[in-house]
Each structure stands twice: as C-alpha cells, then as structure tokens.
Write an enzyme that holds these catalytic residues in place. Structure first.
Site, PDB file in Angstrom:
ATOM      1  N   ASP A   9       0.816  -1.219   0.000  1.00 55.51           N
ATOM      2  CA  ASP A   9       0.000   0.000   0.000  1.00 55.51           C
ATOM      3  C   ASP A   9       0.850   1.270   0.000  1.00 55.51           C
ATOM      4  O   ASP A   9       2.021   1.261   0.385  1.00 55.51           O
ATOM      5  CB  ASP A   9      -0.888   0.039   1.253  1.00 55.51           C
ATOM      6  CG  ASP A   9      -2.042  -0.964   1.193  1.00 55.51           C
ATOM      7  OD1 ASP A   9      -2.016  -1.862   0.336  1.00 55.51           O
ATOM      8  OD2 ASP A   9      -2.956  -0.834   2.031  1.00 55.51           O
ATOM      9  N   HIS A 154       3.778  -2.340   3.017  1.00 54.84           N
ATOM     10  CA  HIS A 154       3.797  -0.982   2.451  1.00 54.84           C
ATOM     11  C   HIS A 154       5.060  -0.750   1.623  1.00 54.84           C
ATOM     12  O   HIS A 154       6.163  -0.984   2.121  1.00 54.84           O
ATOM     13  CB  HIS A 154       3.704   0.065   3.564  1.00 54.84           C
ATOM     14  CG  HIS A 154       2.369   0.066   4.256  1.00 54.84           C
ATOM     15  ND1 HIS A 154       2.072  -0.804   5.281  1.00 54.84           N
ATOM     16  CD2 HIS A 154       1.252   0.806   4.042  1.00 54.84           C
ATOM     17  CE1 HIS A 154       0.816  -0.588   5.682  1.00 54.84           C
ATOM     18  NE2 HIS A 154       0.299   0.382   4.950  1.00 54.84           N
TER      19      HIS A 154
END
Ligand SMILES: [Zn+2]
Length: 189
Positions: A9, A154
């Site tokens: 993400d 991430h």
C-alpha cells in the site's frame, strides 16, 4: 494449491517501489499494489512498470485522507479520483479498492462498488510502520502467514511507514513461502 495474497500500500514511491519490484521479480511472485492516486500521477512510469511485470494496480484513494474526517462529497471524490488516476496512467480502471487507514466508510465502499471495484482489506498485517516496524518484528509477524491470508505491507512511505525495514526481510519471507509451498497469487476477481 495453497495460496496467499501479497499487497503493498501507499505507493508508488520513487525510492522504495523499484526495490520491492526487484525483490518480487527475483522471486517470481505477483502482488497487488494499492496505490495513492496523487502518487501515481507523480510516478506514472513506476505504476506502468509494476503492471508490466504482472502486478495488479488497485485503488487506495487519491490522497489517503482519513475516511472519517472528510465530508461525503469529498469522500466519494477520493475514491473516484483515485480510480481516475490509475485509469489515466494504465488505460484501464482498477478492479479492487482498499480504504485508507483501514477505516470503513459506507459511501466510499459504495462509490467503489458502483465503479466495479471489489473492496479488499487484509487479515495479516506486517505492521511495517512506526515503532513496531522494525525488521526483526516484521519478520516474526510475516512468519505467521497461513493459507488464504491477504498480507498487508507498504512500499510507500506516507509519513510513518518503514519500507526500509520491510525490504530487509521481504526476500526471506518470499523464500519461506516457497519452502512452505504457499503460492503468492493475484487476488481472485
Ligand atoms: Zn494506506
């Protein structure tokens, strides 16, 4: 075949996304990148590279605003403009949506749904941010992966994320998946 689903993400990030793509390419595994629309507009070549290398590009809103602290019009626009940024870069609309900060908001999920995007959250988080986001702790959490898990990681910094720590343990995690015969796959549509 036992599958797991890797998701990254908050990118694309000019420093960390290329390195994560390199690690995935070496291991030969696909992942889903929930990109921030404004970042995708700044780094379109990185989005195209990820797509060209077989990864899924998905909608994580335009500006990663907290869903609970914006008005309804702005909330819907965050979803639609995030999708539009991806469509402008790739020439196709995203098929998956994930809300920022893991916070559900009905009007945003509805906006994604009417656009044909399936909402996807996760059930195993690397917690690769903040003071919990140390490489050794990330590795310990990732070791808990089980068949069917959707794993949250991430590639984008977005303030307190720690891709510098994640990258240290990601190659080992991908080897571990292979050893356990867990196949990293794209999300089923
Ligand atoms: Zn996020």
């Amino acid at each position: 075949m036992d599958r797991v689903y890797l998701t990254f993400d908050d990118g694309p990030d000019p420093q960390w996304t290329p390195r994560i793509l390199d690690v995935l390419a070496t291991a030969g595994v696909p992942a889903t990148f929930f990109v921030i629309g404004s970042a995708a507009r700044k780094e379109p070549a990185l989005v195209r590279r990820a797509a060209a290398e077989g990864h899924e590009i998905a909608n994580h809103t335009f500006g990663h605003r907290h869903p609970w602290f914006i008005g309804t019009t702005q909330a819907r626009r965050q979803v639609s403009e995030g999708a539009q940024a991806i469509e402008d870069v790739l020439g196709r609309a995203p098929r998956f949506y994930r809300s920022p900060h893991g916070r559900h908001r009905a009007c945003m999920a509805e906006e994604a749904r009417v656009r044909g995007e399936t909402t996807v959250m996760w059930n195993l988080s690397a917690i690769d941010w903040g003071f919990m986001g140390r490489a050794d702790r990330i590795a310990t959490r990732l070791q808990r992966v089980r068949p069917g898990d959707i794993v949250l990681m991430h590639d984008g910094r977005n303030r307190h994320n720690r891709p510098d720590q994640l990258i240290q343990v990601l190659p080992g995690f991908l080897q571990e998946l292979k050893r356990r015969q867990l196949t990293a796959s794209l999300l089923p549509s």
